[in-house]
Enzyme design. Structure first.
Site, short mmCIF file in Angstrom:
data_model
loop_
_atom_site.label_atom_id
_atom_site.label_comp_id
_atom_site.label_asym_id
_atom_site.label_seq_id
_atom_site.Cartn_x
_atom_site.Cartn_y
_atom_site.Cartn_z
N ASP A 144 44.67 32.29 44.30
CA ASP A 144 44.40 31.85 43.00
C ASP A 144 43.16 30.77 42.84
O ASP A 144 43.47 29.78 43.36
CB ASP A 144 45.67 31.24 42.45
CG ASP A 144 45.52 30.92 40.82
OD1 ASP A 144 44.64 31.18 40.20
OD2 ASP A 144 46.47 30.13 40.44
N ASP A 171 37.02 34.05 37.56
CA ASP A 171 38.53 33.82 38.34
C ASP A 171 38.70 35.26 38.99
O ASP A 171 38.43 36.24 38.55
CB ASP A 171 39.30 33.82 36.95
CG ASP A 171 40.88 33.78 37.55
OD1 ASP A 171 41.08 32.97 38.33
OD2 ASP A 171 41.65 34.44 36.89
#
Length: 444
Positions: free
Chosen positions: A112, A322
């Site tokens: 992440d 991301d």
């Protein structure tokens, strides 16, 4: 100074020396990433549908913190069925294999880039989700140590409390109200290849005994790769990392490289490496913000207001990159322009993409082996990212659909991993620069 304080002081000094020795001996590291759906035997559009659903949950999280082979799609300049499947909300799209403790316990964790904390579920569980591997038991590891409440990493937690000097209890929440809580500790982590993993001692992590969230069960926890002191890249002290994501429908793993191995020279060919500055947002310090200035579709620069991508003084807005979001999400004013441009320039009949979870889809002509679509370019401050067609349009002959993997959002814009496929992307945290170059990632 009392004896207890003296002991704490010397232990902190010892751990600091260990940390310095660890960072001086480790220069580079390679880890392989596996897509969460790579072993599911899904068709290309099933993969797309699952990723789109996970992405819709992911963008809600981030913004609340602010088989079937298809037709070939060719990009040119301007002028020149519903699936029933169990899908978790998802905290990310890629898993990395690692091991923890002495003796070591192997498990997979979700990567992440939008958060910092490294954590895994720990016994004895108060509330734990079902995970593919055994739950870590700190009581049987000889290298497990609780971290002191006086330490910098305990202070770096957004929420913590101390019941004793060596009992830094944490609560780490995500934007969708999922959370992990437990004790902040240090352990030896094994990272890298199965044949010859690298042991890294003294990695701070959350030993979570109470973990709540629908998307966590893809792995046994999360490895945060954000910009804060708790993240893996910060703790390794190597200053930079890179990754190269293979195509959605490939089963091959994607390389994640740290330190000296995070070098784009191996990817250089006829296309030059481009670099742009990484921006910071004090309100969201973990995110990697990019200076996106505009978007070009089919050779025409769209009339997008400058405010659409601007990072506001109150911390809202802006554009992040991301790895855990598949679909790219653009702020509403920008998305309207992109949607209109594709509807006007793609010479195909518009189709309903709601079954897939996407907004802009077209009907492929019967028997079509290729179609012509407009080029898409992201215009950054200092670089233009010309995307290959397969990075923003997915065609599937079995459903007869061609879909744009871009959606609208409110406020925050997100460059997703579909758009990052077969790009070697380098995050240089010391220079605060993001660099990229087109690469065949399965050959890196």
């Amino acid at each position: 100074m009392g004896m207890g304080a003296v002991q704490v002081f010397f232990l902190l000094q010892l751990w600091a020396l260990i940390d310095m020795a660890r960072c001086s001996s480790l220069s580079g590291l390679r880890v392989e990433l596996t897509h969460v759906d790579s072993n599911g035997n899904f068709s290309k559009f099933e993969l797309l549908q699952r990723a789109a659903l996970r992405s819709s949950h992911r963008v809600a999280r981030l913004t609340s913190a602010d088989g079937g082979s298809g037709a070939v799609v060719k990009a040119t300049d301007a002028g020149s069925g519903q699936v029933q499947a169990s899908v978790h909300a998802g905290s990310g799209e890629f898993l990395m294999d690692l091991a923890i403790g002495t003796p070591s316990l192997a498990y997979s964790a979700i990567l992440d880039t939008g958060s910092d904390l490294i954590w895994t579920q720990c016994k004895p569980c108060v509330r734990c989700f079902l995970q593919p591997s055994a739950v870590f038991d700190p009581s049987i590891s000889s290298t497990y140590k609780k971290l002191p409440c006086t330490g910098e990493l305990c202070h770096a937690l957004p929420t913590s409390r101390c019941a004793a000097a060596f009992d830094c209890k944490y609560l780490y929440t995500y934007g969708d109200s999922s959370s992990t809580q437990g004790v902040l500790a240090s352990e030896t982590f094994e990272l890298g290849s199965d044949a010859k993993p690298t042991a890294v001692p003294g990695v701070a992590f959350g030993c979570g005994d109470t973990n709540v969230g629908n998307g966590f069960s893809q792995g046994a926890g999360i490895v945060g790769l954000g910009r804060g002191p708790l993240s893996l890249i910060s703790q390794l002290g190597l200053g930079k990392f890179s990754y190269c994501l293979t195509s959605l429908d490939q089963s091959k793993k994607s390389p994640l490289l740290f330190g000296s191995l995070a070098d784009l020279s191996a990817s250089e060919g006829t296309v030059a490496v481009q670099s742009i500055p990484l921006l910071k947002n004090p309100q969201q310090p973990s995110f990697y913000y990019l200076p996106l200035k505009g978007i070009t579709v089919g050779g025409t620069r769209l009339q997008i207001p400058s405010s659409a991508f601007a990072l506001q003084q109150d911390g809202t807005g802006g554009v992040i990159i991301d790895s855990g979001t598949s679909i790219t999400y653009l702020e509403a004013a920008a998305y309207r322009q992109v949607k209109r441009a594709f509807l006007n320039q793609v010479q195909l009949r518009a189709a309903d993409g709601s079954d897939v979870g996407l907004d802009v889809c077209f009907s492929l002509p019967a028997g079509a082996s290729s179609v012509t679509v407009p080029k898409l370019t992201f215009n950054f401050d200092g670089a233009d990212l010309d995307l290959p067609a397969e990075n923003y349009l997915i065609a599937d002959s079995s459903t007869g659909l061609l879909c744009l993997t871009i959606m609208g959002s409110r406020g925050l814009s997100i460059i997703g991993n579909f758009q990052q496929q077969n790009l070697h992307i380098l995050y240089d945290l010391k220079q605060e620069i993001l660099s990229f170059v087109p690469t065949q990632c399965d050959k890196l």
